[in-house]
Design an enzyme around this catalytic site. Structure first.
Site, PDB file in Angstrom:
ATOM      1  NE  ARG A  46      -2.801   0.677   3.481  1.00  0.00           N
ATOM      2  CZ  ARG A  46      -2.226   1.151   4.580  1.00  0.00           C
ATOM      3  NH1 ARG A  46      -1.650   2.347   4.585  1.00  0.00           N
ATOM      4  NH2 ARG A  46      -2.203   0.455   5.694  1.00  0.00           N
ATOM      5  CE1 TYR A  98     -15.654  11.907 -17.021  1.00  0.00           C
ATOM      6  CE2 TYR A  98     -14.678  12.011 -14.844  1.00  0.00           C
ATOM      7  CZ  TYR A  98     -15.384  11.322 -15.802  1.00  0.00           C
ATOM      8  OH  TYR A  98     -15.823  10.049 -15.532  1.00  0.00           O
ATOM      9  CG  ASP A 170      -7.755  16.509 -16.579  1.00  0.00           C
ATOM     10  OD1 ASP A 170      -7.029  15.897 -17.382  1.00  0.00           O
ATOM     11  OD2 ASP A 170      -8.785  16.005 -16.079  1.00  0.00           O
TER      12      ASP A 170
HETATM   13  C1  LIG Z   1     -10.510  14.761 -18.810  1.00  0.00           C
HETATM   14  C2  LIG Z   1     -10.743  13.690 -17.785  1.00  0.00           C
HETATM   15  N1  LIG Z   1     -10.218  13.830 -16.554  1.00  0.00           N
HETATM   16  C3  LIG Z   1     -10.407  12.900 -15.608  1.00  0.00           C
HETATM   17  C4  LIG Z   1     -11.175  11.765 -15.834  1.00  0.00           C
HETATM   18  C5  LIG Z   1     -11.367  10.753 -14.743  1.00  0.00           C
HETATM   19  O1  LIG Z   1     -10.514   9.668 -14.930  1.00  0.00           O
HETATM   20  P1  LIG Z   1     -10.814   8.156 -14.489  1.00  0.00           P
HETATM   21  O2  LIG Z   1     -12.005   7.680 -15.270  1.00  0.00           O
HETATM   22  O3  LIG Z   1      -9.556   7.426 -14.792  1.00  0.00           O
HETATM   23  O4  LIG Z   1     -11.117   8.193 -13.016  1.00  0.00           O
HETATM   24  C6  LIG Z   1     -11.728  11.574 -17.100  1.00  0.00           C
HETATM   25  C7  LIG Z   1     -12.529  10.373 -17.372  1.00  0.00           C
HETATM   26  O5  LIG Z   1     -13.157  10.241 -18.400  1.00  0.00           O
HETATM   27  C8  LIG Z   1     -11.513  12.566 -18.108  1.00  0.00           C
HETATM   28  O6  LIG Z   1     -12.040  12.441 -19.324  1.00  0.00           O
END
Ligand SMILES: Cc1ncc(COP(=O)(O)O)c(C=O)c1O
Length: 379
Positions: A46, A98, A170
């Site tokens: 972990r 998202y 992101d």
């Molecule tokens: C731009 C973006 N950020 C974050 C995420 C979240 O990622 P995860 O599905 O791996 O938790 C997504 C998921 O589609 C995404 O498209």
């Protein structure tokens, strides 16, 4: 070294004990200690394990960060980054972010005294206006999912630096091959590694890449305390996927542009959202800060009925959530990925019922265009 060399060699070293060119998957929960109070670098999986450490080195290098931590999903990584905030703090988030980020923040993290504002971060004046004395974080997704809005990262970095606000970006949609947020001023980068970094639609994972030692220390504390670190097998799969990131992204980028041009010229398509097209309102910013435009495209066919006709008629494109894999995926944001976003928000940010999202894969592009052409003929 160049990007492709780093992707293949950093954190991807051969295993010295046997010479195995690919390091083994350390599928073990615990590590035997030679004597009390001494271990060989690992004690319990972990907390840390060799596959996770290796992948973290690769990801930190590719994003130009000082440290990286990999998590069981993109959302687990994003959640840990929001936990750098303290009760009473305020964060500004790109409004077309998202959907999972909207759900996590508005339905859960608000219970811990955090405050969130959703703002069109492509508009710098709106970002300035949204700043409050307690604003501690600016969380930007660019391009956004699925409306493909682009935020000028160097410009928002100037704003965040002047106000002592942490800028989080992101970088899932473009990957470090096509965009380097840290070089443009970001403090933290997050990824859903489920997407382009892995690239083969066979693992779920996330990453937080940090530039400041104090953030890195807190994120690692959280990762090992909550047990949200990525498991050995998934680390192995994503490390393997990253080796081909550069060649995959080149092909994604070329296919994305060809498909976007085809859709823009198609009489049944009302609008195409792809920052690589001169018609996109943020084309100039995207061309300046990105090294390509990627393979995420949204297009509007006007009505739910038209969208349904296209989505049910495609044969090569697969109707599925997610993105960033070698195979082309097609989806309907309003009822799939963004169904949890309140309808008034969906309307405001342009997630219409006729909007279709494409994650263009690396198949032969003529085959993809032929498939979309026959599907659009059903409208
Ligand atoms: C731009 C973006 N950020 C974050 C995420 C979240 O990622 P995860 O599905 O791996 O938790 C997504 C998921 O589609 C995404 O498209």
């Amino acid at each position: 070294m160049g990007f492709a060399t780093d992707a293949i060699h950093v954190g991807q070293e051969y295993e010295p004990a046997t010479g195995a060119i690919v390091a083994p998957i350390y599928q073990t929960s615990t590590y035997v200690q030679p004597e009390l109070g001494r271990n060989k670098g690992y004690d319990y999986a972990r907390t840390a394990h060799p596959n996770r450490r290796a992948l973290e080195r690769t990801v930190a290098k590719l994003e130009g960060g000082a440290a990286a931590y990999v998590f069981t999903s993109g959302m687990a990584a994003i959640d840990s980054v929001f936990r750098l905030l303290r009760p009473g703090d305020h964060a500004i988030i790109s409004e077309a972010v998202y959907g999972g980020v909207i759900r996590l923040t508005t339905q859960f993290l608000v219970q811990w005294g955090l405050e969130f504002s959703f703002v069109d971060t492509s508009d710098l004046e709106k970002v300035e206006r949204a700043l409050k004395p307690n604003t501690k974080m600016l969380y930007v997704e660019t391009p956004t999912n699925p409306t493909m809005s682009v935020t000028d990262l160097a410009a928002v970095a100037r704003i965040s630096t002047a106000r002592g606000v942490t800028l989080v970006v992101d970088n899932t949609f473009l990957s470090p091959y096509l965009q380097s947020p840290i070089a443009l001023g970001a403090d933290i980068v997050v990824h859903s590694m489920t997407k382009y970094l892995n690239g083969h639609s066979d693992a779920v994972g996330g990453a937080a890449i940090l530039t400041r030692p104090d953030d890195a220390e807190k994120i690692y504390f959280l990762q090992r305390s909550t047990g949200a670190g990525l498991a050995p097998m998934d680390c192995f799969l994503i490390s393997r996927g990253i080796k081909t990131l550069a060649v995959r992204m080149k092909q994604h980028d070329a296919n994305g542009m060809a498909v976007a041009r085809f859709l823009e010229a198609h009489p049944r398509v009302k609008q195409v959202l792809y920052p690589g097209l001169a018609s996109h309102p943020h084309h100039a910013v995207a061309a300046r800060q990105q090294r390509g435009f990627g393979a995420m495209i949204s297009f509007d066919v006007a009505t739910m009925e038209n969208a349904r006709a296209v989505l049910n008629a495609v044969k090569l494109c697969s109707l599925a959530e997610s993105l960033g894999g070698v195979e082309t995926l097609i989806s309907h944001p309003a009822t799939m990925t963004h169904a949890s976003v309140p309808v008034e928000v969906r309307q405001r940010i342009g997630i219409t019922e006729g909007l279709i999202r494409l994650s263009v894969g690396i198949e032969d592009v003529e085959d993809l265009i032929a498939d979309l052409d026959q599907a659009l003929a059903r409208i």
